[in-house]
Design a protein around this motif. Structure first.
Motif, PDB file in Angstrom:
ATOM      1  N   GLY A  51      -5.600  -6.239   0.490  1.00  0.00           N
ATOM      2  CA  GLY A  51      -5.626  -6.357  -1.046  1.00  0.00           C
ATOM      3  C   GLY A  51      -6.274  -5.539  -1.752  1.00  0.00           C
ATOM      4  O   GLY A  51      -7.258  -4.794  -1.368  1.00  0.00           O
ATOM      5  N   PRO A  52      -5.835  -5.668  -2.991  1.00  0.00           N
ATOM      6  CA  PRO A  52      -6.453  -4.750  -3.966  1.00  0.00           C
ATOM      7  C   PRO A  52      -7.442  -5.085  -4.481  1.00  0.00           C
ATOM      8  O   PRO A  52      -8.179  -4.188  -5.540  1.00  0.00           O
ATOM      9  CB  PRO A  52      -5.249  -4.770  -5.015  1.00  0.00           C
ATOM     10  N   VAL A  94       0.958  -0.930  -0.002  1.00  0.00           N
ATOM     11  CA  VAL A  94       0.036  -0.027   0.076  1.00  0.00           C
ATOM     12  C   VAL A  94       0.797   1.050   0.037  1.00  0.00           C
ATOM     13  O   VAL A  94       1.911   1.266   0.846  1.00  0.00           O
ATOM     14  CB  VAL A  94      -1.123  -0.041   1.259  1.00  0.00           C
ATOM     15  N   SER A  95       0.756   2.310  -1.002  1.00  0.00           N
ATOM     16  CA  SER A  95       1.506   3.436  -1.176  1.00  0.00           C
ATOM     17  C   SER A  95       0.479   4.291  -1.210  1.00  0.00           C
ATOM     18  O   SER A  95      -0.529   4.425  -1.666  1.00  0.00           O
ATOM     19  CB  SER A  95       2.464   3.185  -2.351  1.00  0.00           C
ATOM     20  N   ARG A  96       1.281   5.827  -1.060  1.00  0.00           N
ATOM     21  CA  ARG A  96       0.413   7.076  -1.043  1.00  0.00           C
ATOM     22  C   ARG A  96       1.344   8.008  -2.299  1.00  0.00           C
ATOM     23  O   ARG A  96       2.472   8.012  -1.977  1.00  0.00           O
ATOM     24  CB  ARG A  96       0.568   7.626   0.162  1.00  0.00           C
ATOM     25  N   GLY A 138      -6.819  -6.419  -9.194  1.00  0.00           N
ATOM     26  CA  GLY A 138      -5.458  -6.417  -9.255  1.00  0.00           C
ATOM     27  C   GLY A 138      -4.754  -5.193  -8.546  1.00  0.00           C
ATOM     28  O   GLY A 138      -3.755  -5.013  -8.265  1.00  0.00           O
ATOM     29  N   ARG A 139      -5.588  -4.130  -8.260  1.00  0.00           N
ATOM     30  CA  ARG A 139      -5.121  -2.877  -7.682  1.00  0.00           C
ATOM     31  C   ARG A 139      -6.204  -2.067  -6.965  1.00  0.00           C
ATOM     32  O   ARG A 139      -7.432  -2.147  -7.469  1.00  0.00           O
ATOM     33  CB  ARG A 139      -4.319  -1.921  -8.696  1.00  0.00           C
ATOM     34  N   ALA A 187      -3.218   0.182  -3.485  1.00  0.00           N
ATOM     35  CA  ALA A 187      -2.593  -1.125  -3.098  1.00  0.00           C
ATOM     36  C   ALA A 187      -2.379  -1.741  -4.296  1.00  0.00           C
ATOM     37  O   ALA A 187      -3.129  -1.998  -5.387  1.00  0.00           O
ATOM     38  CB  ALA A 187      -3.761  -1.928  -2.363  1.00  0.00           C
ATOM     39  N   ASP A 188      -1.092  -2.499  -4.525  1.00  0.00           N
ATOM     40  CA  ASP A 188      -0.741  -3.290  -5.605  1.00  0.00           C
ATOM     41  C   ASP A 188      -0.339  -4.706  -5.195  1.00  0.00           C
ATOM     42  O   ASP A 188       0.610  -4.763  -3.947  1.00  0.00           O
ATOM     43  CB  ASP A 188       0.385  -2.424  -6.179  1.00  0.00           C
ATOM     44  N   SER A 189      -0.548  -5.856  -5.962  1.00  0.00           N
ATOM     45  CA  SER A 189       0.058  -7.061  -5.576  1.00  0.00           C
ATOM     46  C   SER A 189       1.513  -6.904  -6.361  1.00  0.00           C
ATOM     47  O   SER A 189       1.464  -6.787  -7.369  1.00  0.00           O
ATOM     48  CB  SER A 189      -0.670  -8.176  -5.910  1.00  0.00           C
TER      49      SER A 189
END
Length: 181
Positions: free
Chosen positions: A167-168, A128-130, A172-173, A137-139
Motif C-alpha cells: 500500500g501507499p 504499483v507502477s514504474r 494515498g500514494r 503505489a496508488d490505490s
C-alpha cells in the motif's frame, strides 16, 4: 442448453467440495461433437490432480448429456493467465503479478502495474507502477477498471516494486526513487 440446471448445481457443489470456485460452465454445441468446459479457480492455483479428481467425479454425470448421435466431451480446466480480472477474488489471487489495465470512461491510472493488496470493503486495489527510476503505489477503485489481464513475466519482480505492494500509506500514494535492485 447441454447441461441441465440440476447438473449445474451438482457441478458447483463438486467444485466447492474440493475447495474450488466454479468460474463458469461453457457449452459449445456448434458441431457434431458437443463440448462442455468446467472452469474453476482457487487461492494458490488449481493442482492438476484436483482437476483430474473433479473430472472423474463429473464424468458419470456428463455421460447423461447429449444423445446417442451426439457425443459430449467434458473438459475441466482452470481460468488461465489470460482470463480477465473481474471479481475481487481474481485481484486477490493476482497479488504480485503484473497486469495490463484499461480504465472505464474518463478514469486514468497506471498500466502496466503490479497488483498489490486488495481492500474488498473499500472496493480498491493497490497498483504499483514504474516510470523510469520512480516506483509508485496508488490505490485505485475497482469500478474505475474496465479491463485487466495478467501479463506473463519470465523473471521475478523487482524488489522495489514488491516493497510497495502493501500500500501507499496514509497519503494515498507511495513513491520511491532509485535503481532497480
Amino acid at each position: 442448453m447441454i447441461v441441465p440446471e440440476p447438473d449445474r448445481a451438482h457441478i458447483s457443489e463438486a467444485a466447492a467440495d474440493r475447495g474450488l470456485d466454479l468460474e463458469e460452465i461453457r457449452e459449445d454445441s456448434r458441431s457434431s461433437a458437443w463440448t462442455v468446459s468446467v472452469v474453476v479457480d482457487a487461492d494458490g492455483g488449481v493442482p492438476l490432480d484436483v482437476l483430474a479428481e473433479l473430472s472423474g467425479a463429473l464424468d458419470a454425470l456428463a455421460e447423461s448429456w447429449g444423445d446417442p448421435d451426439r457425443a459430449v466431451t467434458l473438459e475441466v480446466t482452470s481460468r488461465g493467465a489470460d482470463a480477465p480480472l473481474t471479481e475481487p477474488r481474481h485481484w486477490r489471487r493476482a497479488r504480485g503479478r503484473l497486469v495490463e489495465l484499461t480504465y472505464a470512461g474518463s478514469a486514468t491510472g497506471p498500466s502496466p502495474a503490479r497488483v498489490g493488496d486488495l481492500d474488498e470493503a473499500a472496493g480498491s486495489v493497490v497498483l504499483v507502477s514504474r516510470s523510469g527510476r520512480t516506483v509508485r503505489a496508488d490505490s485505485v477503485a475497482l469500478e474505475q477498471v474496465a479491463h485487466a489481464v495478467i501479463r506473463v513475466e519470465f523473471r521475478p519482480p523487482p524488489e522495489d516494486e514488491v516493497d510497495l505492494l502493501s500500500g501507499p500509506g496514509e497519503s494515498g500514494r507511495g513513491v520511491r526513487e532509485g535503481e532497480n535492485r
